[in-house]
Scaffold this active site. Structure first.
Site, PDB file in Angstrom:
ATOM      1  N   HIS A  96      49.632  28.733  39.449  1.00 38.92           N
ATOM      2  CA  HIS A  96      48.210  28.778  39.376  1.00 38.92           C
ATOM      3  C   HIS A  96      47.517  29.963  38.703  1.00 38.92           C
ATOM      4  O   HIS A  96      48.157  30.798  38.289  1.00 38.92           O
ATOM      5  CB  HIS A  96      47.592  28.675  40.953  1.00 38.92           C
ATOM      6  CG  HIS A  96      47.891  30.140  41.763  1.00 38.92           C
ATOM      7  ND1 HIS A  96      49.405  30.409  42.093  1.00 38.92           N
ATOM      8  CD2 HIS A  96      47.092  31.231  42.052  1.00 38.92           C
ATOM      9  CE1 HIS A  96      49.041  31.336  42.775  1.00 38.92           C
ATOM     10  NE2 HIS A  96      47.881  32.193  42.537  1.00 38.92           N
ATOM     11  N   HIS A 124      43.411  32.428  38.427  1.00 39.17           N
ATOM     12  CA  HIS A 124      42.108  32.648  39.102  1.00 39.17           C
ATOM     13  C   HIS A 124      41.241  33.292  37.680  1.00 39.17           C
ATOM     14  O   HIS A 124      41.545  33.646  37.005  1.00 39.17           O
ATOM     15  CB  HIS A 124      42.208  33.937  40.116  1.00 39.17           C
ATOM     16  CG  HIS A 124      43.337  33.629  41.271  1.00 39.17           C
ATOM     17  ND1 HIS A 124      43.013  32.856  42.089  1.00 39.17           N
ATOM     18  CD2 HIS A 124      44.476  34.211  41.354  1.00 39.17           C
ATOM     19  CE1 HIS A 124      44.044  32.965  42.968  1.00 39.17           C
ATOM     20  NE2 HIS A 124      45.081  33.583  42.455  1.00 39.17           N
ATOM     21  N   GLU A 149      44.065  39.456  40.517  1.00 38.96           N
ATOM     22  CA  GLU A 149      45.073  39.426  41.856  1.00 38.96           C
ATOM     23  C   GLU A 149      45.799  40.507  41.859  1.00 38.96           C
ATOM     24  O   GLU A 149      46.571  40.899  41.079  1.00 38.96           O
ATOM     25  CB  GLU A 149      45.571  38.058  41.783  1.00 38.96           C
ATOM     26  CG  GLU A 149      46.418  38.014  43.264  1.00 38.96           C
ATOM     27  CD  GLU A 149      47.517  36.670  43.256  1.00 38.96           C
ATOM     28  OE1 GLU A 149      46.773  35.531  43.245  1.00 38.96           O
ATOM     29  OE2 GLU A 149      48.550  36.826  43.299  1.00 38.96           O
ATOM     30  N   HIS A 196      50.430  32.338  37.253  1.00 38.18           N
ATOM     31  CA  HIS A 196      51.533  32.843  38.114  1.00 38.18           C
ATOM     32  C   HIS A 196      51.772  32.073  39.321  1.00 38.18           C
ATOM     33  O   HIS A 196      51.112  31.219  39.430  1.00 38.18           O
ATOM     34  CB  HIS A 196      51.347  34.335  38.470  1.00 38.18           C
ATOM     35  CG  HIS A 196      49.897  34.408  39.519  1.00 38.18           C
ATOM     36  ND1 HIS A 196      48.684  34.391  38.630  1.00 38.18           N
ATOM     37  CD2 HIS A 196      49.869  34.446  40.664  1.00 38.18           C
ATOM     38  CE1 HIS A 196      47.884  34.635  39.528  1.00 38.18           C
ATOM     39  NE2 HIS A 196      48.470  34.640  40.784  1.00 38.18           N
ATOM     40  N   HIS A 221      35.113  62.761  53.965  1.00 37.58           N
ATOM     41  CA  HIS A 221      34.928  62.462  52.681  1.00 37.58           C
ATOM     42  C   HIS A 221      34.223  61.246  52.054  1.00 37.58           C
ATOM     43  O   HIS A 221      33.554  60.358  52.823  1.00 37.58           O
ATOM     44  CB  HIS A 221      36.578  62.096  52.110  1.00 37.58           C
ATOM     45  CG  HIS A 221      36.937  60.942  52.364  1.00 37.58           C
ATOM     46  ND1 HIS A 221      37.328  60.506  53.564  1.00 37.58           N
ATOM     47  CD2 HIS A 221      37.418  59.764  51.698  1.00 37.58           C
ATOM     48  CE1 HIS A 221      37.838  59.249  53.707  1.00 37.58           C
ATOM     49  NE2 HIS A 221      37.688  58.774  52.568  1.00 37.58           N
ATOM     50  N   HIS A 225      33.606  58.277  48.464  1.00 43.38           N
ATOM     51  CA  HIS A 225      34.401  57.765  47.156  1.00 43.38           C
ATOM     52  C   HIS A 225      32.920  57.553  46.370  1.00 43.38           C
ATOM     53  O   HIS A 225      32.035  56.888  46.543  1.00 43.38           O
ATOM     54  CB  HIS A 225      34.992  56.432  47.183  1.00 43.38           C
ATOM     55  CG  HIS A 225      36.133  56.674  48.424  1.00 43.38           C
ATOM     56  ND1 HIS A 225      37.287  57.177  48.151  1.00 43.38           N
ATOM     57  CD2 HIS A 225      36.101  56.332  49.666  1.00 43.38           C
ATOM     58  CE1 HIS A 225      38.141  57.352  49.164  1.00 43.38           C
ATOM     59  NE2 HIS A 225      37.421  56.792  49.934  1.00 43.38           N
ATOM     60  N   GLU A 268      35.068  50.772  49.254  1.00 46.96           N
ATOM     61  CA  GLU A 268      36.581  51.052  49.987  1.00 46.96           C
ATOM     62  C   GLU A 268      36.669  49.861  50.884  1.00 46.96           C
ATOM     63  O   GLU A 268      35.897  49.564  51.755  1.00 46.96           O
ATOM     64  CB  GLU A 268      36.521  52.193  50.886  1.00 46.96           C
ATOM     65  CG  GLU A 268      37.942  52.441  51.479  1.00 46.96           C
ATOM     66  CD  GLU A 268      38.149  53.518  52.398  1.00 46.96           C
ATOM     67  OE1 GLU A 268      38.393  53.287  53.546  1.00 46.96           O
ATOM     68  OE2 GLU A 268      37.696  54.898  51.979  1.00 46.96           O
ATOM     69  N   HIS A 303      32.341  59.348  55.485  1.00 46.60           N
ATOM     70  CA  HIS A 303      33.226  58.775  56.654  1.00 46.60           C
ATOM     71  C   HIS A 303      34.467  59.440  56.990  1.00 46.60           C
ATOM     72  O   HIS A 303      34.843  60.186  55.884  1.00 46.60           O
ATOM     73  CB  HIS A 303      33.459  57.177  56.263  1.00 46.60           C
ATOM     74  CG  HIS A 303      34.474  56.998  55.061  1.00 46.60           C
ATOM     75  ND1 HIS A 303      33.834  57.043  53.741  1.00 46.60           N
ATOM     76  CD2 HIS A 303      35.621  56.682  54.811  1.00 46.60           C
ATOM     77  CE1 HIS A 303      34.701  56.849  53.010  1.00 46.60           C
ATOM     78  NE2 HIS A 303      36.053  56.610  53.644  1.00 46.60           N
ATOM     79  N   GLU A 331      43.613  52.209  51.662  1.00 43.38           N
ATOM     80  CA  GLU A 331      42.405  52.283  51.312  1.00 43.38           C
ATOM     81  C   GLU A 331      42.348  51.556  49.865  1.00 43.38           C
ATOM     82  O   GLU A 331      43.250  51.903  49.100  1.00 43.38           O
ATOM     83  CB  GLU A 331      41.998  53.899  51.107  1.00 43.38           C
ATOM     84  CG  GLU A 331      41.877  54.450  52.294  1.00 43.38           C
ATOM     85  CD  GLU A 331      41.320  55.792  52.163  1.00 43.38           C
ATOM     86  OE1 GLU A 331      41.069  56.348  50.901  1.00 43.38           O
ATOM     87  OE2 GLU A 331      41.620  56.896  53.200  1.00 43.38           O
TER      88      GLU A 331
END
Length: 459
Positions: A161, A163, A167, A206, A341, A343, A348, A387, A401
């Site tokens: 298949h 996408h 992935e 794949h 911290h 990002h 996340e 967070h 994460e």
């Protein structure tokens, strides 16, 4: 007596009354009490410190009130706040979510649902395995990424298949053999073991197959960098072939139409197969092999040890082909936490593998909400929201994460303050010079409990 004199006398008496009230005896449950606390604090500080422009932060304890090891009856009560539930109650859910049922007093407002248990996702059962997913239908907050949890028995095949999105995968258990061919006709075969990763760019075909290295086959987590992704929209080999006239198929492959009599009339998706050998070799290819591997032995990376646990990272700097997904695998020991911290440019998407945790997400403008997580739960923190991740259990916490990015990036609160002029920090937070001097100028990442003082004995 004139009204003016009465007003002056009342003001003097009120001011004397306020300055005589001990701060600790003032209730924080009313706006009047907050005003009194602010006024009392303002009059009690020494001349070396400025008066606060707002009340001091509360010292009220805000620990989680129960966890998986406690037998406390879960009720929406914290101190003098709240009351017991008199009506029906789902105790099992309430036990898993102490900070939703009895929120810390530091919580304010709501940010939307930042927790989704895969256990609540509808399971699609197939001969040879199963699949379940999470996207914005389950968690509207998670706009940047979607997740799929898949299980294949030994030999079972997730059919050929592709996408429209990339992935990315993390193998939870067992091992999975992957095959692929890129747009230049170069092929690839690899066995991806527990704790390892694979990545296929958008549109690259794949397949996935459970090996018999583990008699139960394999289970893995798939991440797609699009919150609207739906695994039902995957483009499958058998589904396509069932919707092409057979004379067209025969013409394309330059053979007889009768050669295609037994192709499936609909998609296979997941189906039983013969377990592949671990030493499976790619088909001889005149175009050669794919130059950048589609898999990465993340399980063999040595994690960095911190005071409260470990962390290791895989992004495009080491897993070169993974240009849209980065990951950190983190462990947190009991009593420790993933430091405060955020990002700067990345949402996340988190996945909890072992242990229990709580996370408070700060969205700005006075909005903060706390969530609790167990193994199999998904978390989501939007870009730049502050967070932490705190271990609330008695065993090691382990989680992922995951970011829609080619690089892992975070900003440490402690490091930020440590590298800011101390006088500026002091004027913000009213901290002592000694406290500020103790801030870590390098990222703590996973920090342990409170530092203990050591005493040197001189002989």
């Amino acid at each position: 007596m004139s009204r003016f004199l009465v007003s002056v006398l009342c003001a003097v008496l009120y001011g004397s009354f306020v300055t005589s009230i001990p701060i600790g005896e003032v209730s924080s449950s009313s706006s009047q009490s907050s005003i009194l606390t602010q006024t009392a604090s303002s009059t009690s500080v020494g001349p070396s410190q400025p008066s606060p422009t707002v009340p001091y932060a509360s010292d009220d304890p805000n620990y989680w009130l129960w966890n998986e090891t406690t037998t406390t009856d879960p009720q929406p009560e914290r101190g003098t706040l709240g009351a017991s539930i008199l009506g029906p109650q789902d105790i099992a859910i309430d036990k898993q979510n102490p900070d939703i049922l009895a929120p810390p007093t530091t919580d304010s407002g709501t940010i939307g649902n930042a927790k989704w248990p895969f256990s609540l996702s509808k399971m699609q059962l197939n001969t040879g395995g199963w699949v379940r997913q999470q996207n914005i239908q389950q968690m509207p907050l998670a706009t940047a990424m979607a997740g799929v949890n898949m299980r294949l028995e030994a030999g079972a095949i997730r059919e050929l298949h592709w996408h429209q999105t990339a992935e990315w995968a993390y193998v939870i258990k067992g091992s999975t053999q992957i095959t692929s061919v890129d747009q230049n006709g170069r092929n690839y075969v690899a066995t991806v073991n527990q704790g390892d990763l694979w990545y296929f760019p958008p549109g690259i075909p794949h397949s996935l197959q459970g090996t018999n290295d583990n008699p139960d086959g394999t289970e893995f987590l798939l991440i797609f960098p699009d919150g609207t992704f739906n695994d039902d929209d995957t483009l499958l080999l058998t589904d396509w072939m069932a919707h092409i006239p057979k004379e067209v198929i025969a013409k394309n492959f330059q053979d007889d139409i009768s050669d295609w009599n037994d192709i499936p009339g609909e998609q296979l998706y997941i189906f039983p197969g013969v377990p592949p050998p671990d030493n499976q070799q790619p088909v001889s290819d005149p175009q050669g092999q794919i130059p950048e591997p589609f898999s990465y032995a993340f399980s063999k990376v040595t994690p960095t040890q911190y005071s409260g646990g470990t962390a290791k990272i895989a992004d495009s700097t080491v897993f070169n082909v993974s240009t849209q997904i980065a990951v950190a695998e983190v462990t947190v020991e009991p009593g420790a936490m993933r430091e405060l911290h955020w990002h700067p440019t990345q949402n996340e998407w988190g996945f909890f593998l072992e242990g229990t945790a709580r996370v408070t997400i700060f969205a700005g403008t006075g909005i903060a909400q706390t969530f609790d997580y167990q193994p199999g739960d998904i978390s989501y923190v939007p870009t730049a929201y502050g967070h932490y991740v705190e271990n609330t259990g008695n065993t090691t916490l382990r989680f992922l994460e995951i970011f829609n990015s080619d690089r892992f990036e975070d900003v440490s609160l402690a490091q930020w303050l440590a590298l800011t002029p101390p006088a500026l920090v002091k004027q913000h937070l009213q901290l002592s010079d000694k406290t500020i001097a103790g801030f870590n100028k390098t990222k703590g990442v996973v920090v342990g409990g409170k530092k203990t003082k050591t005493t040197t004995v001189v002989a």
